[in-house]
Every structure is written in C-alpha cells, then in structure tokens.
Design a protein around this motif. Structure first.
Motif, mmCIF file in Angstrom:
data_model
loop_
_atom_site.group_PDB
_atom_site.id
_atom_site.type_symbol
_atom_site.label_atom_id
_atom_site.label_comp_id
_atom_site.label_asym_id
_atom_site.label_seq_id
_atom_site.Cartn_x
_atom_site.Cartn_y
_atom_site.Cartn_z
ATOM 1 N N SER A 108 0.968 -1.307 0.038
ATOM 2 C CA SER A 108 0.254 0.036 0.093
ATOM 3 C C SER A 108 0.901 1.211 -0.010
ATOM 4 C CB SER A 108 -0.884 0.031 1.241
ATOM 5 O OG SER A 108 -0.185 -0.004 2.448
ATOM 6 N N ASN A 109 0.311 2.517 -0.385
ATOM 7 C CA ASN A 109 1.066 3.747 -0.447
ATOM 8 C C ASN A 109 1.035 4.323 1.090
ATOM 9 O OD1 ASN A 109 -1.877 4.273 -0.455
ATOM 10 N ND2 ASN A 109 -1.373 6.109 -1.489
ATOM 11 N N LYS A 110 0.099 3.747 2.122
ATOM 12 C CA LYS A 110 -0.045 4.335 3.291
ATOM 13 C C LYS A 110 -0.373 3.256 4.224
ATOM 14 C CE LYS A 110 -2.149 8.765 1.626
ATOM 15 N NZ LYS A 110 -3.231 9.229 1.493
ATOM 16 N N PRO A 111 0.116 3.468 5.506
ATOM 17 C CA PRO A 111 0.117 2.196 6.585
ATOM 18 C C PRO A 111 -1.274 1.673 6.615
ATOM 19 C CG PRO A 111 1.122 4.243 7.689
ATOM 20 C CD PRO A 111 0.474 4.781 6.231
ATOM 21 N N ILE A 112 -1.318 0.164 6.588
ATOM 22 C CA ILE A 112 -2.467 -0.574 6.775
ATOM 23 C C ILE A 112 -2.104 -1.448 7.934
ATOM 24 C CG2 ILE A 112 -3.358 -0.363 4.534
ATOM 25 C CD1 ILE A 112 -1.922 -3.117 3.698
#
Length: 168
Positions: A108-112
C-alpha cells in the motif's frame, strides 16, 4: 503501553488473536497460512481469508492473492482504495488446504494492518479457528522460538519474504 487480545468466543471454537499495535502497521506484507487442514462445512459458512484495514484516507492497496478469492483470480494483482477505518475482506473461495492464500502479497501507499484467519480447521471430529494480526515485512526478524504444543498434530510453517532464503 498495553497488550491487546481479540477473543473469539464461539461456543466450541475459541481463539485469541494477539494485536500488535504499531508493529502491525506497514506498507508491505506477505500472508502466511497453514496448508494441512481443510475448512469444515459449517453454518454459517467458514472460510480462510485476510482482513485489511486502512489508517489514512486515500490508501491504495495492491493485492496479489495466491489462490482465487471472492471476485478475483489467483496470481493477478488488483487494487482497491480505502479511507481511514475502512476494511477489505479477501476470502478464499476454496475450503481445501491444497490451495491457500499462503504467500499472497499486499502492499500500500499508506500504513495498513492485516489480520489472517482460518475459520474452522478440522482434525477428525475436532475443529478450531486460528488467526493472527500480521507485522509488516519491515518489522520481520530472523530469529524465532517455536514452542511445542500438546498434540502430535502440531505443524510449523515458515514463509520467506525474499528469494533464496536459507532456514537454519
């Protein structure tokens, strides 16, 4: 600091999921799954899968499932977009251990955060759910302690995240 467990209190199918806090957040994951026990036929239906939760708006997630999941074929990368607090459920369409989601890649491009689970594994007349919250690939270590269980049916699964990984 606190420690958090998610307690699945189903009548004869209990399980504890250890939540990992900040170590569960990341942008690169590989999903480990067992490949021995089938999923039992239950009502409602049990299945294997993983749940993805976004921590920020506009999170783009790329998923490459290693077996077919609801709405998507095996080994074909697809993307979804989630906002903070939204989830995506990847459910294995098969209940057999021959094909699993082991080795699926999620980035992903942001935290998950991701939680994996097997709904109702069967061994003779016994059944059990299993699952855990993953830690991001960036937090994975190289040394692990494996504790022996109380049954002769124990299995250990090791999932390498890099090619040519040696296990000592």
């Amino acid at each position: 600091p606190i420690n958090v467990l998610y307690d699945l209190l189903a009548g004869s199918n209990k399980e504890l999921f250890s939540l990992k806090g900040g170590r569960a957040l990341g942008t690169d994951f590989y999903t480990p799954f067992q490949k021995h026990w089938d999923i039992a036929a239950t009502t409602p239906a049990s299945y294997s899968g993983f749940e993805i939760v976004a921590t920020q708006n506009g999170t783009t997630v790329l998923i490459t499932p290693r077996t077919a999941i609801t709405g998507h074929a095996a080994n074909i990368t697809f993307s979804i977009t989630l906002n903070a607090g939204q989830t995506y459920s990847a459910r294995d369409v098969s209940s057999t251990a021959v094909t699993t989601l082991a080795g699926s890649i999620v980035s992903s491009n942001k935290p998950i955060a991701i939680t994996v689970f097997d709904g109702q594994l069967t061994q003779g007349v016994c059944g059990d759910a299993i699952g855990d919250q993953l830690i991001a690939t960036s937090s994975i270590g190289t040394d692990y302690a494996i504790y022996r269980g109380t049954s002769g049916f124990d299995r250990v699964y090791v999932l390498a995240t890099q090619n040519a990984t040696a296990i000592d």
